[in-house]
Motif scaffolding. Sequence first.
Motif, PDB file in Angstrom:
ATOM      1  N   PHE B 140       0.425   7.722  -4.277  1.00  0.00           N
ATOM      2  CA  PHE B 140       0.746   6.723  -3.252  1.00  0.00           C
ATOM      3  C   PHE B 140      -0.123   6.928  -2.006  1.00  0.00           C
ATOM      4  CE2 PHE B 140       3.198   6.321   0.727  1.00  0.00           C
ATOM      5  CZ  PHE B 140       3.345   4.949   0.785  1.00  0.00           C
ATOM      6  N   ALA B 141      -0.197   8.183  -1.563  1.00  0.00           N
ATOM      7  CA  ALA B 141      -1.007   8.473  -0.376  1.00  0.00           C
ATOM      8  C   ALA B 141      -2.468   8.133  -0.635  1.00  0.00           C
ATOM      9  CB  ALA B 141      -0.863   9.937   0.018  1.00  0.00           C
ATOM     10  N   ALA B 142      -2.964   8.524  -1.819  1.00  0.00           N
ATOM     11  CA  ALA B 142      -4.360   8.228  -2.156  1.00  0.00           C
ATOM     12  C   ALA B 142      -4.581   6.725  -2.208  1.00  0.00           C
ATOM     13  CB  ALA B 142      -4.734   8.870  -3.491  1.00  0.00           C
ATOM     14  N   GLY B 143      -3.597   6.018  -2.790  1.00  0.00           N
ATOM     15  CA  GLY B 143      -3.695   4.569  -2.891  1.00  0.00           C
ATOM     16  C   GLY B 143      -3.715   3.914  -1.517  1.00  0.00           C
ATOM     17  N   LEU B 144      -2.836   4.397  -0.647  1.00  0.00           N
ATOM     18  CA  LEU B 144      -2.773   3.851   0.705  1.00  0.00           C
ATOM     19  C   LEU B 144      -4.099   4.081   1.440  1.00  0.00           C
ATOM     20  CD1 LEU B 144      -0.660   2.453   2.394  1.00  0.00           C
ATOM     21  CD2 LEU B 144       0.052   4.670   3.298  1.00  0.00           C
ATOM     22  N   MET B 145      -4.628   5.300   1.301  1.00  0.00           N
ATOM     23  CA  MET B 145      -5.913   5.592   1.943  1.00  0.00           C
ATOM     24  C   MET B 145      -7.012   4.716   1.352  1.00  0.00           C
ATOM     25  SD  MET B 145      -6.175   9.657   2.630  1.00  0.00           S
ATOM     26  CE  MET B 145      -5.100  10.443   1.483  1.00  0.00           C
ATOM     27  N   TYR B 146      -6.921   4.489   0.032  1.00  0.00           N
ATOM     28  CA  TYR B 146      -7.932   3.652  -0.610  1.00  0.00           C
ATOM     29  C   TYR B 146      -7.911   2.239  -0.033  1.00  0.00           C
ATOM     30  CZ  TYR B 146     -11.002   1.719  -4.147  1.00  0.00           C
ATOM     31  OH  TYR B 146     -12.077   1.129  -4.765  1.00  0.00           O
ATOM     32  N   VAL B 147      -6.699   1.688   0.045  1.00  0.00           N
ATOM     33  CA  VAL B 147      -6.582   0.308   0.528  1.00  0.00           C
ATOM     34  C   VAL B 147      -7.084   0.211   1.978  1.00  0.00           C
ATOM     35  CG1 VAL B 147      -4.929  -1.496   1.124  1.00  0.00           C
ATOM     36  CG2 VAL B 147      -4.731  -0.293  -1.050  1.00  0.00           C
ATOM     37  N   ILE B 148      -6.756   1.212   2.789  1.00  0.00           N
ATOM     38  CA  ILE B 148      -7.204   1.197   4.189  1.00  0.00           C
ATOM     39  C   ILE B 148      -8.727   1.298   4.253  1.00  0.00           C
ATOM     40  CG2 ILE B 148      -7.176   2.463   6.375  1.00  0.00           C
ATOM     41  CD1 ILE B 148      -4.321   3.332   5.676  1.00  0.00           C
ATOM     42  N   GLN B 149      -9.286   2.255   3.527  1.00  0.00           N
ATOM     43  CA  GLN B 149     -10.735   2.454   3.568  1.00  0.00           C
ATOM     44  C   GLN B 149     -11.459   1.234   3.007  1.00  0.00           C
ATOM     45  OE1 GLN B 149     -12.682   4.037   5.250  1.00  0.00           O
ATOM     46  NE2 GLN B 149     -13.749   5.693   4.240  1.00  0.00           N
ATOM     47  N   ASP B 150     -10.914   0.672   1.935  1.00  0.00           N
ATOM     48  CA  ASP B 150     -11.492  -0.534   1.359  1.00  0.00           C
ATOM     49  C   ASP B 150     -11.505  -1.654   2.398  1.00  0.00           C
ATOM     50  OD1 ASP B 150     -11.875  -2.020  -1.586  1.00  0.00           O
ATOM     51  OD2 ASP B 150     -10.907  -3.297  -0.087  1.00  0.00           O
ATOM     52  N   GLY B 151     -10.377  -1.785   3.108  1.00  0.00           N
ATOM     53  CA  GLY B 151     -10.279  -2.818   4.137  1.00  0.00           C
ATOM     54  C   GLY B 151     -11.264  -2.593   5.270  1.00  0.00           C
ATOM     55  N   LEU B 152     -11.412  -1.334   5.672  1.00  0.00           N
ATOM     56  CA  LEU B 152     -12.334  -1.023   6.773  1.00  0.00           C
ATOM     57  C   LEU B 152     -13.774  -1.309   6.361  1.00  0.00           C
ATOM     58  CD1 LEU B 152     -10.794   2.319   8.100  1.00  0.00           C
ATOM     59  CD2 LEU B 152     -10.756   0.094   9.217  1.00  0.00           C
ATOM     60  N   LEU B 153     -14.111  -0.953   5.129  1.00  0.00           N
ATOM     61  CA  LEU B 153     -15.475  -1.210   4.647  1.00  0.00           C
ATOM     62  C   LEU B 153     -15.741  -2.711   4.536  1.00  0.00           C
ATOM     63  CD1 LEU B 153     -15.886   1.548   1.922  1.00  0.00           C
ATOM     64  CD2 LEU B 153     -17.556   1.076   3.711  1.00  0.00           C
ATOM     65  N   LYS B 154     -14.741  -3.414   4.003  1.00  0.00           N
ATOM     66  CA  LYS B 154     -14.916  -4.866   3.827  1.00  0.00           C
ATOM     67  C   LYS B 154     -15.040  -5.569   5.175  1.00  0.00           C
ATOM     68  CE  LYS B 154     -14.527  -5.975  -0.661  1.00  0.00           C
ATOM     69  NZ  LYS B 154     -15.446  -6.870  -1.348  1.00  0.00           N
ATOM     70  N   SER B 155     -14.251  -5.125   6.145  1.00  0.00           N
ATOM     71  CA  SER B 155     -14.293  -5.802   7.441  1.00  0.00           C
ATOM     72  C   SER B 155     -15.312  -5.151   8.380  1.00  0.00           C
ATOM     73  CB  SER B 155     -12.908  -5.781   8.084  1.00  0.00           C
ATOM     74  OG  SER B 155     -12.514  -4.438   8.279  1.00  0.00           O
ATOM     75  N   LYS B 156     -16.012  -4.145   7.829  1.00  0.00           N
ATOM     76  CA  LYS B 156     -17.082  -3.481   8.585  1.00  0.00           C
ATOM     77  C   LYS B 156     -16.609  -2.899   9.910  1.00  0.00           C
ATOM     78  CE  LYS B 156     -19.913  -6.151   5.814  1.00  0.00           C
ATOM     79  NZ  LYS B 156     -20.420  -7.463   5.484  1.00  0.00           N
ATOM     80  N   GLN B 157     -15.430  -2.314   9.845  1.00  0.00           N
ATOM     81  CA  GLN B 157     -14.925  -1.628  11.043  1.00  0.00           C
ATOM     82  C   GLN B 157     -15.166  -0.140  10.877  1.00  0.00           C
ATOM     83  OE1 GLN B 157     -10.992  -2.734  12.532  1.00  0.00           O
ATOM     84  NE2 GLN B 157     -11.015  -4.294  10.953  1.00  0.00           N
ATOM     85  N   PHE B 158     -16.228   0.313  11.468  1.00  0.00           N
ATOM     86  CA  PHE B 158     -16.588   1.718  11.280  1.00  0.00           C
ATOM     87  C   PHE B 158     -15.965   2.548  12.396  1.00  0.00           C
ATOM     88  CE2 PHE B 158     -20.183  -0.949   9.813  1.00  0.00           C
ATOM     89  CZ  PHE B 158     -19.941  -0.801   8.472  1.00  0.00           C
TER      90      PHE B 158
END
Lengths: 463, 265
Positions: B140-158
């Motif tokens: 769950f934690a890994a999944g949550l981090m994945y979704v957040i990181q995926d979102g940050l990469l997609k929205s280009k929020q570095f």
Amino acid sequence: MHIIVVGLSHKTAPVEVREKLAVPESRLDEALARLRSYAGIKEGFLLSTCNRVEVYAVVEQIEEGHARVHEFFSDTHLALSSEQLTPHLYGYTGDRAIGHLFRVAASLDSMIVGEPQILGQLKDAFEVALNHKASGVVLNKLVRKAISVAKRVRTETKIAETAVSVSYAAVELAKKIFSNLSEKTVLLVGAGEMAKLAAQHLVDQGVRKVSITTRDAASAVDLARRFSANSIPFEHFRHEMAEADIVICSTGAARYLIGVEDVEQAVRRRMNRPIFLIDISVPRNIDPAVKDIDNAFLFDIDDLETRVEQNLEERRREAVKAEQMVDEEVEQILHWLKSLEVTPTIVALRHRAEEIKQAEIGKALARLPNLSAQERSVVEGLASGIVNKLLHGSLVTLKAESTSGGGAMFIEAARRFFGLEDPAAAGRPGDTSSATAIDEPDQAESGATRESPEQHPAGKRQT
Amino acid sequence: MTAIFFMVTIALYLGGTAFSSAYLSRRDDTLAKIALGVTGVGFLMHTVALLARVGEAGPESLVSFHDALSFFAWALVLVFLWVDVRHHLHVMGSFLLPLALLSLIWAAVLPKNTTAPMLKTVWVHVTLSMLGTVGFAVAFAAGLMYVIQDGLLKSKQFNVLYSKLPPLDFLDHLNQLAIVTGFPLLTLGIIAGALSAEVARGAYLNWNPEQVWALVTWAFYCVVLLGRITVGWRAKRAAYLTIIGFGGVVLTLIGVVMKGHGAAL
């Protein structure tokens, strides 16, 4: 004895002036010899890169020292009159000169703050100065300290951690998607300069499999040789995308070469393993709508440039911390300069006096074998009395003067009068004057911030 | 005495959680190191508390929800300590520690001893199921981090969070590893529970809501695992699925506890 620096850099002089003043490597020897020939310059060190030319020197008189180095510059560079030169020159003395040296070494004064080349250049210049014995106890200590300060800054701050070139920013992004680049495959579409650089960075970071496709089959073969890659016929590359983890696209085409459907298909065939697409072409070659496909990550040139800008900002923030470190280190070295020189001198002086005293007492007593204990102690007392009275004045003066401006001169005089050996050479094995000490391997230099000409906003590179 | 250790543990985990959450918005690693230290001490206290409890009542008494949740928190913190010390992945703490803390607080408000008659072997079921749940919590934690990181990469929020989160494929791999480890443990836990139930009540299953939910959860993770292997349910989809799956696990637990069984069977 004073430490001064006179020079110019990208901050004070345009390239037209810098290029005239720069001393080519082949003429460094000659320049150093000339520098040392000026009266009052006791130690000298010349740093010449394409962004700065600086002379660090240990001089007897501050004003005179500065004047001599100015003279050196205009004598060495006949193409520039001193009127043309002087407005661009800066000069610092004492702690400010030392601070400047540390800041230069730590790349805080560089055009791209945190770039790693300056440290290597400083080491090279130092080696030349060592070989010519142009630098001495003081400058050797200072430059070695500058090198260690630079390393401290690099390990304790994040000043050199982030990418400041577009091509390297691509690598940095790739590392946020893939943890182990060595198992990944790169597909190069087109042969733009930046794409090649990005591919080279990726190969440097461990990527082993590179595929290349260009419209012009011959240049694909050429490139394939460079990256030991396999070349793919241009008409088939979309099919090959499923095999590629990283696609770098940079062609001169005026339309989208990679569309939404191509990427969707690739992701499907990859069983949803993420694919990283970099579009460095202008006009763009990958349909921007690709960014909405799950597990496909598309970045264009603007995204990469934004990333570079943010990283530069980060470096500037880290530079503030680095400046504090430099201040601390300057404080320390000033202490060393003041105290370390007087203490070993006094110790050596006492030691020398004691040696002479004991030797003379020994000789005298050998010739007077029949003395009573009381008489022997009178003879010994006489010797001690003379030695102590003679030394007393010198030691008091040395101690008193050591913290004053001219302290080092007194100490040097004392050393010469009493024939003492150099305390720096005698007492500290870590501070010998051999050139090998500066030659430690330096991992970071080839690492995270490999600079390339393309990234420098002004198109200039420190050489 | 055990109670004091237990409360100190909660306090220390609270500190660890606070430092590790604050770490998410800070550039340097100092807070993460403090969080690691505080949590490490808390873990020692927790271990002492658990050992004292076992010494007091024997392992077979560890069947109440209090003990199950406490053990879950302990194992989860152990995973965090291992990941942080071994892989320097400080950010795991920001996601795992709140779960451990909540679980322990929940344990604190539940009665320690169950009044329901229990078989001596039930603790095997409880322990295995809880270890399986730890696997799902990590997924769950890994999944949550994945979704957040995926979102940050997609929205280009570095941003700072982006720089702290590990690479996507690492998170996906961790997600997989956690389920591959957790699923067999849960399977064994369910088998142990069924065997105990058979001995106690003469039936492997009596289709009460908790048992149904547990089986649904098991089937869900089974499908998630099979989907990954056969049709490529990895990356973002796997991340979402494991977030939903863990939600199911938590709901099951809440449901069972609310019903007031007081025992984890």
